[in-house]
Design a protein around this motif. Structure first.
Motif, mmCIF file in Angstrom:
data_model
loop_
_atom_site.group_PDB
_atom_site.id
_atom_site.type_symbol
_atom_site.label_atom_id
_atom_site.label_comp_id
_atom_site.label_asym_id
_atom_site.label_seq_id
_atom_site.Cartn_x
_atom_site.Cartn_y
_atom_site.Cartn_z
ATOM 1 N N TYR A 134 3.584 14.177 -3.560
ATOM 2 C CA TYR A 134 3.284 13.935 -4.978
ATOM 3 C C TYR A 134 4.526 14.027 -5.866
ATOM 4 O O TYR A 134 4.425 14.479 -7.010
ATOM 5 C CB TYR A 134 2.244 14.950 -5.464
ATOM 6 C CG TYR A 134 0.967 14.947 -4.665
ATOM 7 C CD1 TYR A 134 -0.038 14.015 -4.927
ATOM 8 C CD2 TYR A 134 0.764 15.860 -3.635
ATOM 9 C CE1 TYR A 134 -1.215 14.009 -4.189
ATOM 10 C CE2 TYR A 134 -0.411 15.857 -2.894
ATOM 11 C CZ TYR A 134 -1.392 14.923 -3.173
ATOM 12 O OH TYR A 134 -2.560 14.911 -2.442
ATOM 13 N N ASN A 145 9.038 1.297 -8.206
ATOM 14 C CA ASN A 145 7.916 2.086 -7.685
ATOM 15 C C ASN A 145 8.402 2.900 -6.481
ATOM 16 O O ASN A 145 7.656 3.616 -5.845
ATOM 17 C CB ASN A 145 6.776 1.137 -7.290
ATOM 18 C CG ASN A 145 5.566 1.812 -6.653
ATOM 19 O OD1 ASN A 145 4.993 1.333 -5.677
ATOM 20 N ND2 ASN A 145 5.149 2.923 -7.194
ATOM 21 N N GLY A 201 0.796 -1.235 0.000
ATOM 22 C CA GLY A 201 0.000 0.000 0.000
ATOM 23 C C GLY A 201 0.823 1.276 0.000
ATOM 24 O O GLY A 201 0.391 2.280 -0.516
ATOM 25 N N CYS A 228 -0.814 7.636 -10.548
ATOM 26 C CA CYS A 228 0.053 6.474 -10.279
ATOM 27 C C CYS A 228 -0.453 5.263 -11.073
ATOM 28 O O CYS A 228 0.334 4.483 -11.625
ATOM 29 C CB CYS A 228 0.067 6.131 -8.796
ATOM 30 S SG CYS A 228 0.871 7.378 -7.793
ATOM 31 N N GLY A 247 4.728 5.215 -10.388
ATOM 32 C CA GLY A 247 4.443 5.830 -9.087
ATOM 33 C C GLY A 247 4.440 7.344 -9.163
ATOM 34 O O GLY A 247 4.692 7.939 -10.211
HETATM 35 P P1 FAD Z 1 4.084 4.864 -2.578
HETATM 36 O O1 FAD Z 1 2.801 4.918 -1.855
HETATM 37 O O2 FAD Z 1 4.992 6.024 -2.489
HETATM 38 O O3 FAD Z 1 4.821 3.563 -2.106
HETATM 39 C C1 FAD Z 1 6.116 3.214 -2.483
HETATM 40 C C2 FAD Z 1 6.393 1.872 -1.845
HETATM 41 O O4 FAD Z 1 7.721 1.489 -2.189
HETATM 42 C C3 FAD Z 1 6.322 1.906 -0.323
HETATM 43 O O5 FAD Z 1 5.491 0.866 0.114
HETATM 44 C C4 FAD Z 1 7.760 1.724 0.100
HETATM 45 O O6 FAD Z 1 7.904 1.044 1.334
HETATM 46 C C5 FAD Z 1 8.308 0.902 -1.038
HETATM 47 N N1 FAD Z 1 9.757 0.999 -1.169
HETATM 48 C C6 FAD Z 1 10.507 2.122 -1.195
HETATM 49 N N2 FAD Z 1 11.796 1.804 -1.348
HETATM 50 C C7 FAD Z 1 11.864 0.451 -1.449
HETATM 51 C C8 FAD Z 1 12.931 -0.469 -1.647
HETATM 52 N N3 FAD Z 1 14.195 -0.075 -1.769
HETATM 53 N N4 FAD Z 1 12.626 -1.782 -1.712
HETATM 54 C C9 FAD Z 1 11.339 -2.203 -1.595
HETATM 55 N N5 FAD Z 1 10.318 -1.375 -1.389
HETATM 56 C C10 FAD Z 1 10.561 -0.060 -1.332
HETATM 57 N N6 FAD Z 1 -3.756 10.927 -3.705
HETATM 58 C C11 FAD Z 1 -5.036 10.955 -4.162
HETATM 59 O O7 FAD Z 1 -5.287 10.545 -5.302
HETATM 60 N N7 FAD Z 1 -6.069 11.412 -3.378
HETATM 61 C C12 FAD Z 1 -5.835 11.868 -2.110
HETATM 62 O O8 FAD Z 1 -6.768 12.233 -1.406
HETATM 63 C C13 FAD Z 1 -4.502 11.877 -1.614
HETATM 64 N N8 FAD Z 1 -4.226 12.299 -0.357
HETATM 65 C C14 FAD Z 1 -3.008 12.021 0.194
HETATM 66 C C15 FAD Z 1 -2.809 12.249 1.563
HETATM 67 C C16 FAD Z 1 -1.623 11.873 2.159
HETATM 68 C C17 FAD Z 1 -1.423 12.103 3.630
HETATM 69 C C18 FAD Z 1 -0.608 11.263 1.398
HETATM 70 C C19 FAD Z 1 0.672 10.805 2.059
HETATM 71 C C20 FAD Z 1 -0.774 11.080 0.027
HETATM 72 C C21 FAD Z 1 -1.978 11.459 -0.580
HETATM 73 N N9 FAD Z 1 -2.219 11.238 -1.940
HETATM 74 C C22 FAD Z 1 -3.478 11.344 -2.453
HETATM 75 C C23 FAD Z 1 -1.132 10.819 -2.831
HETATM 76 C C24 FAD Z 1 -1.156 9.318 -3.069
HETATM 77 O O9 FAD Z 1 -1.307 8.657 -1.849
HETATM 78 C C25 FAD Z 1 0.152 8.909 -3.707
HETATM 79 O O10 FAD Z 1 0.362 9.665 -4.900
HETATM 80 C C26 FAD Z 1 0.178 7.435 -4.067
HETATM 81 O O11 FAD Z 1 -0.415 6.616 -3.091
HETATM 82 C C27 FAD Z 1 1.637 7.064 -4.274
HETATM 83 O O12 FAD Z 1 1.738 5.747 -4.743
HETATM 84 P P2 FAD Z 1 3.095 5.186 -5.322
HETATM 85 O O13 FAD Z 1 2.736 4.133 -6.284
HETATM 86 O O14 FAD Z 1 3.943 6.300 -5.808
HETATM 87 O O15 FAD Z 1 3.810 4.479 -4.096
#
Ligand code: FAD
Length: 494
Positions: free
Chosen positions: A434, A277, A37, A474, A462
Motif C-alpha cells: 500500500y 501509476n 491490472g 487508487c 495509484g
Molecule cells: P499497481 O497494481 O501497483 O500497478 C502498477 C502497474 O505499473 C503495474 O502493472 C506495473 O507493471 C506497471 N509499471 C511499473 N513500472 C512501469 C514502467 N516503468 N512502465 C510501464 N509500466 C510500469 N486492496 C484492496 O482494496 N482490497 C484488498 O483486499 C487488497 N488486498 C491486496 C492483497 C495483495 C496480495 C496485494 C498485492 C494488494 C492488495 N490490495 C488490496 C492493494 C491493491 O491491490 C493495490 O492498492 C492496488 O491494486 C494498486 O494499484 P495501483 O494503481 O497502485 O497499481
C-alpha cells in the motif's frame, strides 16, 4: 489532439486513462507487463482460478461512476453483489463470529458470540460513519496539496470532527478503551492492515475504516476482482485509449520544467501530460533520475507486505466462506514481529479467500481455490525462502488444528507470492502492498501529491501517492488527477 501518456496499467492507471480520455486527450497506457491490472491480476493453476492480489471490494460506486461519466450503464459491463455475512472470524479459543452486513445483526452476533454489548458495537459503527462523512471530502476525495482544499467548507466539517478523531491515541488504545473483550478489539484493530499499518502505532483516525465495510458494505464482483480491471479496460478501449503491453517506460523526458515525452524501447512518444501509476519511488529513481527527488517523501516508512500461498485444495470445507480470518493468540506480538523485528510471527493471523464459494467454476468439482495470506514486513533484506518455508509450516499447523483436518495432503496445486515477487512484477518499492504506511499522524500529509510541483504536466496516481493504497483509494487518486488535468477544449473553443 493533446496527448496523455500513462505509465502503468494498474487499477489507478486504468481509471486515469478513462478520465483523461473523457477530458479529450488521446491517451496511451504503457505497461511493463504482458497485460493490465498490476497487483489486480488473475491466473489459473491446474483448473483453479485465483485473484492474485486484492480480494475485498469496497466503495463500488467509484467504479460505477467511471461508466456513468462515459454515459454507459455500469451493469452492462460489470456487476457485483453485497456480501452477507461479510467475513467469518475464528479465534484460537474456538470462538467464531459471522460479521453480518447489517450493523444491528452484526451487533447482535457480537453479543451472542463474544458477549460484547450490542449498543457499544452500534456506537462504534455510528462514530466511524460520522468521522468518515466528516473527513473524507477533505482527506480522501481531494488533493491535500492544493490551497483550494483548505478554503473549502468541507474543512470546517473536518475540523468539527477533530476532537473525536483519535489524533492523540493509537487505534488499538481507542478500541481497547471502548471494549473489554480482547477478541472484538482484535477484530477492530485488524482494519489497520487494510492500508498496511500497525494498530499499535497508527492513530485512532484509522477507526474510520470499519465504516466502509460495515455501514456501506463489502461486495463481490462477478468474475472476481480481476473483473474490475478488465471491465474498465474494455471501457477505456471503447473510449479510444491505446494499451501498449510489454513496453516499460524507461524515462520521462522533460525540457525547461515541462514534460515532453516518454521514452520506451520503441522510441520517444510525445505527451502533453504524463501520469505515473508506477510506484512513486522508482518513478523518481528510474524515470526521472536527472531531477531532484523529494527525499523526505520517498523515505516515509513503507506499509507491510504479504506472503500469499495460492492453494488448490481437493476438498470443500462447509465452515469456510468467501472471507475467513483465523486470528493469532497475541496480536501485539504479531505486529511487533512485522514492524519492529521485521520478520513473521510464528503464530500469524491467517486470511483465506475462497472465490469458488461464490463461483464454483473457479475450482474443479469438490475442490476449493484457497488464497491464503499472512501479513509480513516489506522487503528489508530478509531471507524470504526461509520465511516462506517457516510460515507455510506454521500456517498449516494452525489451520489443521483449527479446522480439525490435516491440510497439507489436500494441497493439489501451489504457488507463492512474496514481497520480492510483488516488487519484481509491479515495481512496488520493497514489495509494500500500500505504498507508505499510516503509522503516524502526519502520514496522510507526507504522501506524495497527485501532481509534481517541479515539472509541468506531470501527475501521479495509484497506491503510493495521495490518498493511499487499496483499490478504492487508487480509484480516488485517479479521480483527483482527472479533476486537476486541464480539459482539452474543442478547436472552436480554443
Ligand atoms: P499497481 O497494481 O501497483 O500497478 C502498477 C502497474 O505499473 C503495474 O502493472 C506495473 O507493471 C506497471 N509499471 C511499473 N513500472 C512501469 C514502467 N516503468 N512502465 C510501464 N509500466 C510500469 N486492496 C484492496 O482494496 N482490497 C484488498 O483486499 C487488497 N488486498 C491486496 C492483497 C495483495 C496480495 C496485494 C498485492 C494488494 C492488495 N490490495 C488490496 C492493494 C491493491 O491491490 C493495490 O492498492 C492496488 O491494486 C494498486 O494499484 P495501483 O494503481 O497502485 O497499481
Amino acid at each position: 489532439m493533446k496527448k496523455a501518456a500513462i505509465v502503468g496499467a494498474g487499477i489507478g492507471g486504468i481509471a486515469a486513462s478513462v478520465r483523461l480520455a473523457l477530458k479529450g486527450y488521446q491517451v496511451t497506457v504503457y505497461e511493463a507487463n504482458e497485460s493490465f491490472g498490476g497487483k489486480m491480476h488473475e491466473f489459473w493453476l491446474g483448473g483453479y482460478r485465483f485473484d492474485a492480489g486484492p480480494s475485498l471490494f469496497t466503495l463500488p460506486h467509484l467504479v460505477d461512476e467511471l461508466f456513468e461519466l462515459a454515459g454507459r450503464n455500469p451493469a452492462a459491463y460489470f456487476s457485483y453483489t453485497r456480501l452477507n455475512p461479510i467475513t467469518h472470524y475464528f479465534w484460537p479459543d474456538g470462538s467464531h463470529l459471522k460479521a453480518y452486513a447489517e450493523p444491528k445483526e452484526f451487533a447482535r452476533e457480537a453479543e451472542r458470540q463474544l458477549g460484547v454489548p450490542q449498543q457499544d458495537v452500534l456506537e462504534v459503527l455510528a462514530r466511524s460513519r460520522r468521522l468518515y462523512n466528516g473527513t473524507a471530502d477533505t482527506f480522501l476525495n481531494k488533493s491535500l496539496h492544493k490551497a483550494r482544499t483548505y478554503l473549502s467548507p468541507d474543512v470546517l466539517k473536518a475540523l468539527g470532527c477533530l476532537s473525536d478523531l483519535g489524533l492523540n491515541i493509537t487505534m488499538h488504545d481507542a478500541n481497547a478503551k471502548k471494549f473489554k473483550d480482547p477478541r472484538f478489539v482484535q477484530l477492530l484493530d485488524r482494519f489497520a492492515t487494510y492500508n498496511g499499518s500497525d494498530p499499535y502505532q497508527a492513530p485512532g483516525t484509522l477507526n474510520i475504516i470499519p465504516h466502509l465495510e460495515h455501514n456501506i458494505g463489502a461486495f463481490y464482483p462477478q468474475g472476481g476482482m480481476y473483473a474490475i480491471a478488465s471491465s474498465l479496460v474494455k471501457l477505456a478501449e471503447e473510449l479510444g485509449v491505446e494499451f501498449r503491453y510489454s513496453e516499460p517506460v524507461e524515462q520521462i523526458v522533460t525540457l525547461a520544467g515541462k514534460v515532453m515525452s516518454v521514452k520506451t524501447k520503441h522510441g520517444n512518444f510525445n505527451a502533453d501530460v504524463v501520469v505515473s501509476n508506477m510506484d512513486v519511488v522508482p518513478t523518481y529513481r528510474k524515470l526521472l533520475s536527472d531531477h531532484p527527488a523529494p527525499e523526505k517523501t520517498l523515505q516515509q516508512p513503507r506499509s507491510s507486505s504479504a506472503l500469499i500461498y495460492y492453494w488448490g485444495i481437493r476438498k470443500q470445507f462447509r465452515e469456510l466462506h468467501l472471507h475467513n480470518i483465523f486470528f493469532s493468540k497475541d496480536y501485539r506480538e504479531e505486529f511487533e514481529h512485522i514492524f519492529q523485528q521485521k520478520t513473521v510471527s510464528p503464530d500469524p493471523t491467517v486470511y483465506i479467500n475462497i472465490t469458488s464459494k461464490l463461483e464454483p467454476g473457479d475450482a474443479p468439482p469438490g475442490c476449493e481455490n484457497w488464497f491464503v495470506m499472512v501479513n509480513v514486513p516489506h522487503h528489508q533484506g530478509q531471507d524470504w525462502q526461509q520465511l516462506i518455508a517457516d510460515t507455510r509450516a506454521s500456517v498449516l499447523r494452525k489451520l489443521s488444528r483449527m479446522l480439525h483436518t490435516d491440510i497439507a495432503p489436500l494441497i493439489a496445486q501451489e504457488q507463492v507470492l512474496d514481497p520480492l515477487l510483488i516488487e519484481r512484477r509491479t515495481s512496488s518499492f520493497a514489495g509494500a502492498l500500500y505504498g507508505s504506511s499510516s503509522n503516524n499522524l502526519m502520514a496522510a500529509f507526507l504522501r506524495h501529491p497527485n501532481f509534481s510541483s517541479q515539472l509541468e504536466g506531470l501527475y501521479f496516481c495509484g497506491g503510493s501517492v495521495h490518498p493511499g493504497g487499496g483499490v478504492p483509494l487508487c480509484l480516488l487518486s485517479a479521480k483527483i488527477v482527472g479533476e486537476m488535468v486541464p480539459a482539452v477544449l474543442p478547436i472552436e473553443e480554443v
